[in-house]
Write a protein that holds these residues in place. Structure first.
Motif, PDB file in Angstrom:
ATOM      1  N   ALA A 282     -37.295 -39.615 -31.299  1.00 42.91           N
ATOM      2  CA  ALA A 282     -36.713 -38.243 -30.381  1.00 42.91           C
ATOM      3  C   ALA A 282     -35.766 -38.669 -29.567  1.00 42.91           C
ATOM      4  CB  ALA A 282     -37.393 -37.904 -29.010  1.00 42.91           C
ATOM      5  N   HIS A 283     -35.161 -39.782 -29.078  1.00 44.26           N
ATOM      6  CA  HIS A 283     -34.214 -40.071 -28.595  1.00 44.26           C
ATOM      7  C   HIS A 283     -32.837 -40.299 -29.748  1.00 44.26           C
ATOM      8  CE1 HIS A 283     -35.684 -39.986 -24.091  1.00 44.26           C
ATOM      9  NE2 HIS A 283     -35.666 -39.422 -24.406  1.00 44.26           N
ATOM     10  N   VAL A 284     -33.874 -41.222 -30.641  1.00 36.84           N
ATOM     11  CA  VAL A 284     -32.931 -41.522 -31.922  1.00 36.84           C
ATOM     12  C   VAL A 284     -31.785 -40.013 -32.359  1.00 36.84           C
ATOM     13  CG1 VAL A 284     -32.413 -42.146 -34.555  1.00 36.84           C
ATOM     14  CG2 VAL A 284     -34.075 -43.300 -32.416  1.00 36.84           C
ATOM     15  N   VAL A 285     -32.415 -39.229 -32.338  1.00 37.45           N
ATOM     16  CA  VAL A 285     -32.232 -38.268 -32.751  1.00 37.45           C
ATOM     17  C   VAL A 285     -31.288 -36.866 -32.066  1.00 37.45           C
ATOM     18  CG1 VAL A 285     -33.257 -35.507 -33.570  1.00 37.45           C
ATOM     19  CG2 VAL A 285     -34.268 -36.929 -34.308  1.00 37.45           C
ATOM     20  N   PHE A 286     -31.956 -36.951 -30.758  1.00 31.39           N
ATOM     21  CA  PHE A 286     -31.090 -36.568 -29.413  1.00 31.39           C
ATOM     22  C   PHE A 286     -29.611 -37.817 -29.311  1.00 31.39           C
ATOM     23  CE2 PHE A 286     -29.654 -36.351 -25.126  1.00 31.39           C
ATOM     24  CZ  PHE A 286     -29.548 -34.580 -24.775  1.00 31.39           C
ATOM     25  N   ASN A 287     -29.374 -39.190 -29.301  1.00 24.44           N
ATOM     26  CA  ASN A 287     -28.352 -39.308 -29.347  1.00 24.44           C
ATOM     27  C   ASN A 287     -27.472 -39.314 -30.361  1.00 24.44           C
ATOM     28  OD1 ASN A 287     -28.687 -39.829 -26.118  1.00 24.44           O
ATOM     29  ND2 ASN A 287     -30.247 -41.199 -26.654  1.00 24.44           N
ATOM     30  N   LEU A 288     -28.131 -39.195 -31.531  1.00 25.08           N
ATOM     31  CA  LEU A 288     -27.503 -39.785 -33.139  1.00 25.08           C
ATOM     32  C   LEU A 288     -25.857 -38.898 -32.666  1.00 25.08           C
ATOM     33  CD1 LEU A 288     -28.858 -40.219 -36.309  1.00 25.08           C
ATOM     34  CD2 LEU A 288     -27.082 -38.980 -35.591  1.00 25.08           C
ATOM     35  N   ALA A 289     -25.858 -37.696 -32.821  1.00 26.39           N
ATOM     36  CA  ALA A 289     -24.976 -36.387 -32.377  1.00 26.39           C
ATOM     37  C   ALA A 289     -23.590 -37.262 -31.192  1.00 26.39           C
ATOM     38  CB  ALA A 289     -25.326 -35.242 -32.004  1.00 26.39           C
ATOM     39  N   PHE A 290     -24.059 -37.610 -29.860  1.00 26.87           N
ATOM     40  CA  PHE A 290     -23.666 -37.606 -29.561  1.00 26.87           C
ATOM     41  C   PHE A 290     -22.414 -39.544 -29.734  1.00 26.87           C
ATOM     42  CE2 PHE A 290     -26.064 -35.310 -26.987  1.00 26.87           C
ATOM     43  CZ  PHE A 290     -25.840 -34.424 -26.208  1.00 26.87           C
ATOM     44  N   VAL A 291     -23.374 -40.277 -30.276  1.00 26.55           N
ATOM     45  CA  VAL A 291     -22.714 -41.416 -30.621  1.00 26.55           C
ATOM     46  C   VAL A 291     -21.444 -40.892 -31.964  1.00 26.55           C
ATOM     47  CG1 VAL A 291     -22.803 -43.532 -31.619  1.00 26.55           C
ATOM     48  CG2 VAL A 291     -24.490 -43.412 -29.880  1.00 26.55           C
ATOM     49  N   SER A 292     -22.297 -40.061 -32.850  1.00 26.77           N
ATOM     50  CA  SER A 292     -21.170 -39.549 -34.230  1.00 26.77           C
ATOM     51  C   SER A 292     -19.571 -39.411 -33.358  1.00 26.77           C
ATOM     52  CB  SER A 292     -21.850 -39.084 -34.479  1.00 26.77           C
ATOM     53  OG  SER A 292     -21.212 -38.457 -36.084  1.00 26.77           O
ATOM     54  N   ALA A 293     -19.699 -38.211 -32.467  1.00 23.04           N
ATOM     55  CA  ALA A 293     -19.010 -37.560 -31.757  1.00 23.04           C
ATOM     56  C   ALA A 293     -17.549 -37.829 -31.599  1.00 23.04           C
ATOM     57  CB  ALA A 293     -19.770 -36.033 -30.299  1.00 23.04           C
ATOM     58  N   VAL A 294     -18.166 -38.993 -30.544  1.00 23.46           N
ATOM     59  CA  VAL A 294     -17.298 -40.168 -29.542  1.00 23.46           C
ATOM     60  C   VAL A 294     -16.837 -41.001 -30.552  1.00 23.46           C
ATOM     61  CG1 VAL A 294     -17.171 -42.318 -28.236  1.00 23.46           C
ATOM     62  CG2 VAL A 294     -18.592 -40.376 -27.645  1.00 23.46           C
ATOM     63  N   VAL A 295     -16.931 -41.839 -31.948  1.00 24.50           N
ATOM     64  CA  VAL A 295     -16.689 -42.396 -32.771  1.00 24.50           C
ATOM     65  C   VAL A 295     -15.981 -41.689 -34.081  1.00 24.50           C
ATOM     66  CG1 VAL A 295     -17.258 -43.905 -35.457  1.00 24.50           C
ATOM     67  CG2 VAL A 295     -18.243 -44.328 -32.872  1.00 24.50           C
ATOM     68  N   ARG A 296     -16.399 -40.440 -33.999  1.00 20.41           N
ATOM     69  CA  ARG A 296     -15.097 -39.813 -34.429  1.00 20.41           C
ATOM     70  C   ARG A 296     -14.204 -39.391 -34.137  1.00 20.41           C
ATOM     71  NH1 ARG A 296     -17.023 -34.626 -37.381  1.00 20.41           N
ATOM     72  NH2 ARG A 296     -15.030 -35.049 -38.427  1.00 20.41           N
ATOM     73  N   ALA A 297     -14.265 -39.307 -33.082  1.00 22.16           N
ATOM     74  CA  ALA A 297     -13.053 -39.072 -32.088  1.00 22.16           C
ATOM     75  C   ALA A 297     -11.837 -40.339 -32.275  1.00 22.16           C
ATOM     76  CB  ALA A 297     -13.299 -39.280 -30.463  1.00 22.16           C
ATOM     77  N   ARG A 298     -12.259 -41.261 -32.336  1.00 23.54           N
ATOM     78  CA  ARG A 298     -11.220 -42.171 -32.285  1.00 23.54           C
ATOM     79  C   ARG A 298     -10.600 -42.467 -34.179  1.00 23.54           C
ATOM     80  NH1 ARG A 298      -8.191 -45.114 -33.852  1.00 23.54           N
ATOM     81  NH2 ARG A 298      -7.789 -48.026 -33.512  1.00 23.54           N
TER      82      ARG A 298
END
Length: 258
Positions: free
Chosen positions: A132-148
């Motif tokens: 469940a936490h992987v599902v929740f956190n995946l979008a946040f990680v993706s957003a930070v990496v995409r900003a770079r």
């Protein structure tokens, strides 16, 4: 006058946000057994935490959930960000689908995950909290990496290919070192969110103390009243969260302006 007014407003907002936290931290060093009556400075309640087996077990569960979910979410979120940026055409529907877990209320996501696990007849435990936490956190990680990746110079990867490097070598030797600060920042953010998260963990933990996380333990303890021991525990959790967020913010300086 305008500057003074803005300064006063800023101080008022900061005070509203941080004075309660400061009071909590101060009361965690209270010698008294009453949470709101100051009788002197003491660290006895931090020692009491180390002697509480339930709190230590919950802290270990939280650490296991946080580390594993962060690792999985970081790998998948980074791969997702790279995959999106590699697409020649990007649609709004794809963006909304990927970042939906960030905007969906936690209670809705928790109920959805609980229903999903129930339909599949998956027994609840730490493993379901991790998923469940992987599902929740995946979008946040993706957003930070995409900003770079928004400011990433893709010509360096093309140059690597022209020099004979295959795709994996280019990623390992060129792409990953350049986006590594963003990856680490995303991982720290994911770990912080996982350590602090309560609602999703509560719905997907199942029965038994073997899957109780630290926020769930705190919730169980405050039902009988707030004690200095709870203040000390909350202060430690907050310290871990603030440290991780601070490190993530420092790394994010290189994300926006590489």
């Amino acid at each position: 006058m305008v500057r003074l007014g803005r300064a006063a407003l800023l101080l008022a907002v900061l005070g509203f946000l941080y004075v309660p936290i400061g009071v909590l931290v101060a009361l965690s060093f209270n010698e008294s057994g009453l949470a709101t009556v100051w009788t002197g400075f003491s660290v006895r309640w931090y020692g009491a935490l180390l002697a509480n087996a339930d709190i230590l077990a919950a802290a270990l569960n939280t650490l296991v959930v946080g580390l594993i979910s962060t690792l999985v979410a970081t790998v998948l979120g980074t791969a997702l960000a790279l995959g999106i940026e590699a697409r020649a055409r990007k649609g709004r529907a794809v963006e909304a689908l990927i970042f939906a877990p960030m905007i969906i209320p936690d209670i809705v996501l928790a109920i959805a995950l609980l229903s999903f696990f129930s339909i599949l007849k998956v027994p609840m435990g730490l493993h379901t909290i991790i998923l469940a936490h992987v599902v929740f956190n995946l979008a946040f990680v993706s957003a930070v990496v995409r900003a770079r990746l928004k400011t990433f110079d893709w010509s360096v990867t093309e140059a690597s290919g022209d020099l004979g490097a295959d795709g994996f070598t280019t990623f390992r030797r060129v792409t990953l070192p350049l986006i590594l600060p963003a990856v680490i920042a995303g991982a720290l953010l994911a770990f912080t969110l996982s350590v602090d998260e309560f609602i999703i963990a509560f719905f997907t933990a199942g029965a038994g103390r073997s899957s109780t996380t630290l926020p769930m333990q705190i919730f169980a303890m405050i039902r009988f009243g707030v004690t200095p021991e709870i203040n000390a525990l909350a202060a430690l959790v907050m310290a871990v969260s603030v440290t991780a967020v601070t490190l993530a913010q420092r790394l994010n300086r290189g994300v926006i302006a590489p």
